[in-house]
Motif scaffolding. Structure first.
Motif, PDB file in Angstrom:
ATOM      1  N   THR A  58      10.103   3.732 -12.773  1.00 34.43           N
ATOM      2  CA  THR A  58      11.140   2.730 -13.004  1.00 34.43           C
ATOM      3  C   THR A  58      12.486   3.274 -12.572  1.00 34.43           C
ATOM      4  O   THR A  58      12.673   4.484 -12.445  1.00 34.43           O
ATOM      5  CB  THR A  58      11.210   2.342 -14.495  1.00 34.43           C
ATOM      6  OG1 THR A  58      11.545   3.511 -15.254  1.00 34.43           O
ATOM      7  CG2 THR A  58       9.896   1.787 -14.982  1.00 34.43           C
ATOM      8  N   GLY A  59      13.411   2.381 -12.345  1.00 41.38           N
ATOM      9  CA  GLY A  59      14.757   2.796 -11.966  1.00 41.38           C
ATOM     10  C   GLY A  59      15.712   1.624 -11.994  1.00 41.38           C
ATOM     11  O   GLY A  59      15.315   0.464 -12.109  1.00 41.38           O
ATOM     12  N   LYS A 101       0.857  -1.183   0.000  1.00 41.34           N
ATOM     13  CA  LYS A 101       0.000   0.000   0.000  1.00 41.34           C
ATOM     14  C   LYS A 101       0.896   1.236   0.000  1.00 41.34           C
ATOM     15  O   LYS A 101       1.797   1.350   0.823  1.00 41.34           O
ATOM     16  CB  LYS A 101      -0.896   0.001   1.230  1.00 41.34           C
ATOM     17  CG  LYS A 101      -1.874   1.155   1.248  1.00 41.34           C
ATOM     18  CD  LYS A 101      -2.750   1.336   2.469  1.00 41.34           C
ATOM     19  CE  LYS A 101      -2.983   0.185   3.343  1.00 41.34           C
ATOM     20  NZ  LYS A 101      -3.906   0.484   4.458  1.00 41.34           N
ATOM     21  N   ALA A 102       0.642   2.144  -0.943  1.00 43.38           N
ATOM     22  CA  ALA A 102       1.361   3.416  -0.989  1.00 43.38           C
ATOM     23  C   ALA A 102       0.544   4.434  -0.193  1.00 43.38           C
ATOM     24  O   ALA A 102      -0.627   4.662  -0.481  1.00 43.38           O
ATOM     25  CB  ALA A 102       1.547   3.880  -2.422  1.00 43.38           C
ATOM     26  N   VAL A 103       1.168   5.033   0.825  1.00 45.42           N
ATOM     27  CA  VAL A 103       0.472   5.971   1.708  1.00 45.42           C
ATOM     28  C   VAL A 103       1.181   7.320   1.650  1.00 45.42           C
ATOM     29  O   VAL A 103       2.391   7.399   1.873  1.00 45.42           O
ATOM     30  CB  VAL A 103       0.452   5.446   3.168  1.00 45.42           C
ATOM     31  CG1 VAL A 103      -0.240   6.436   4.079  1.00 45.42           C
ATOM     32  CG2 VAL A 103      -0.218   4.084   3.237  1.00 45.42           C
ATOM     33  N   THR A 104       0.422   8.368   1.346  1.00 47.18           N
ATOM     34  CA  THR A 104       0.965   9.724   1.330  1.00 47.18           C
ATOM     35  C   THR A 104       0.432  10.465   2.547  1.00 47.18           C
ATOM     36  O   THR A 104      -0.780  10.469   2.805  1.00 47.18           O
ATOM     37  CB  THR A 104       0.559  10.475   0.046  1.00 47.18           C
ATOM     38  OG1 THR A 104       0.985   9.709  -1.083  1.00 47.18           O
ATOM     39  CG2 THR A 104       1.202  11.853  -0.011  1.00 47.18           C
ATOM     40  N   SER A 146       4.475   0.204  -9.544  1.00 48.51           N
ATOM     41  CA  SER A 146       3.202   0.504 -10.208  1.00 48.51           C
ATOM     42  C   SER A 146       2.164   0.947  -9.189  1.00 48.51           C
ATOM     43  O   SER A 146       2.078   0.382  -8.092  1.00 48.51           O
ATOM     44  CB  SER A 146       2.685  -0.739 -10.935  1.00 48.51           C
ATOM     45  OG  SER A 146       3.577  -1.126 -11.953  1.00 48.51           O
ATOM     46  N   TYR A 147       1.374   1.942  -9.592  1.00 52.35           N
ATOM     47  CA  TYR A 147       0.319   2.496  -8.749  1.00 52.35           C
ATOM     48  C   TYR A 147      -1.008   2.407  -9.488  1.00 52.35           C
ATOM     49  O   TYR A 147      -1.045   2.267 -10.705  1.00 52.35           O
ATOM     50  CB  TYR A 147       0.619   3.958  -8.405  1.00 52.35           C
ATOM     51  CG  TYR A 147       1.944   4.158  -7.730  1.00 52.35           C
ATOM     52  CD1 TYR A 147       2.056   4.063  -6.356  1.00 52.35           C
ATOM     53  CD2 TYR A 147       3.094   4.424  -8.466  1.00 52.35           C
ATOM     54  CE1 TYR A 147       3.275   4.231  -5.727  1.00 52.35           C
ATOM     55  CE2 TYR A 147       4.312   4.587  -7.844  1.00 52.35           C
ATOM     56  CZ  TYR A 147       4.396   4.489  -6.479  1.00 52.35           C
ATOM     57  OH  TYR A 147       5.605   4.651  -5.859  1.00 52.35           O
ATOM     58  N   THR A 148      -2.111   2.559  -8.768  1.00 55.08           N
ATOM     59  CA  THR A 148      -3.428   2.516  -9.382  1.00 55.08           C
ATOM     60  C   THR A 148      -3.672   3.741 -10.251  1.00 55.08           C
ATOM     61  O   THR A 148      -4.097   3.629 -11.392  1.00 55.08           O
ATOM     62  CB  THR A 148      -4.521   2.440  -8.295  1.00 55.08           C
ATOM     63  OG1 THR A 148      -4.249   1.306  -7.468  1.00 55.08           O
ATOM     64  CG2 THR A 148      -5.895   2.301  -8.896  1.00 55.08           C
ATOM     65  N   SER A 151       2.198  -2.192  -6.552  1.00 58.29           N
ATOM     66  CA  SER A 151       2.958  -3.426  -6.774  1.00 58.29           C
ATOM     67  C   SER A 151       4.356  -3.063  -7.248  1.00 58.29           C
ATOM     68  O   SER A 151       4.593  -1.977  -7.768  1.00 58.29           O
ATOM     69  CB  SER A 151       2.265  -4.335  -7.788  1.00 58.29           C
ATOM     70  OG  SER A 151       2.259  -3.743  -9.067  1.00 58.29           O
ATOM     71  N   MET A 152       5.271  -3.994  -7.030  1.00 57.83           N
ATOM     72  CA  MET A 152       6.663  -3.784  -7.402  1.00 57.83           C
ATOM     73  C   MET A 152       7.169  -5.037  -8.107  1.00 57.83           C
ATOM     74  O   MET A 152       6.923  -6.155  -7.657  1.00 57.83           O
ATOM     75  CB  MET A 152       7.502  -3.518  -6.148  1.00 57.83           C
ATOM     76  CG  MET A 152       8.979  -3.267  -6.399  1.00 57.83           C
ATOM     77  SD  MET A 152      10.029  -4.722  -6.317  1.00 57.83           S
ATOM     78  CE  MET A 152       9.840  -5.275  -4.660  1.00 57.83           C
ATOM     79  N   ILE A 153       7.839  -4.819  -9.241  1.00 58.41           N
ATOM     80  CA  ILE A 153       8.504  -5.905  -9.959  1.00 58.41           C
ATOM     81  C   ILE A 153       9.973  -5.540 -10.023  1.00 58.41           C
ATOM     82  O   ILE A 153      10.331  -4.422 -10.427  1.00 58.41           O
ATOM     83  CB  ILE A 153       7.939  -6.078 -11.379  1.00 58.41           C
ATOM     84  CG1 ILE A 153       6.463  -6.439 -11.311  1.00 58.41           C
ATOM     85  CG2 ILE A 153       8.726  -7.143 -12.145  1.00 58.41           C
ATOM     86  CD1 ILE A 153       5.765  -6.443 -12.643  1.00 58.41           C
TER      87      ILE A 153
END
Length: 181
Positions: free
Chosen positions: A109-110, A37-40, A101-103, A67-69
């Motif tokens: 990328t990096g 979960k990305a939380v700001t 990746s976010y909704t 998500s992260m790949i």
């Protein structure tokens, strides 16, 4: 006082294939998929000095679809000379690419650098149980908050390594005889 984006971790899955290039060194090609979960958050400024919430950090956005790949190549050293009680230390260094990746937001990328420290113990002749920690570091642009930052992903893993010997038996016998002398 600035906005802060943090990733709250979720389940992660990693797989890899390695090839020994020397007795204690192997190259590992691996990939990881993780969710979270990305939380700001931002510091609440309040309307005046008497506001009891003033100065507290509050959530302004949550993205449950993060998500992260991550995939890369690592050079690993199995420190067999330092084996104690049947446990072998592992050290490694790798590099690769990462996609966050976010909704709602664009994918980020990096390229990353990663260090690995672990311990492995033989369960059978061809299976090891291992535990390790990986620290991946990469530059991350956060456009919606207007800054760039170095980000570190720390991953703790526990798993099994399965070794498949692809050497012909006569080559393996010659190698083992040389090791004994």
């Amino acid at each position: 006082d600035s906005g802060r984006k943090e990733i709250e971790p979720g389940p992660a899955f990693t797989g890899g294939v390695g090839i020994f290039i020397a007795d204690n060194f192997h190259l590992d090609l691996y990939g990881t998929y993780a969710t979270g979960k990305a939380v700001t958050t931002m510091v609440y400024q309040g309307t005046d000095d008497t506001d009891p919430r003033r100065g507290t950090r509050e959530v302004v956005d949550e993205d449950d679809g993060f998500s992260m790949i991550k995939g890369g190549l690592a050079l690993m050293y199995d420190a067999k000379p330092a084996t104690f009680w049947g446990i072998t230390p592992r050290l490694g260094f790798g590099l690769g690419g990462i996609i966050n990746s976010y909704t709602e937001l664009a994918d980020k990328t990096g390229l990353y650098l990663e260090g690995t420290l672990g311990l492995a113990a033989g369960v059978t002749k061809s299976v090891d149980l291992f535990g390790q920690v990986n620290l991946a570091s990469f530059a991350f642009d956060v456009d919606e908050l207007g800054y760039s930052n170095m980000v570190n992903y720390t991953t703790f893993s526990l798993g099994l390594s399965w070794f498949i010997d692809v050497l012909p038996p006569e080559v393996r016998a010659t190698h083992n005889a040389a090791q004994e002398n």
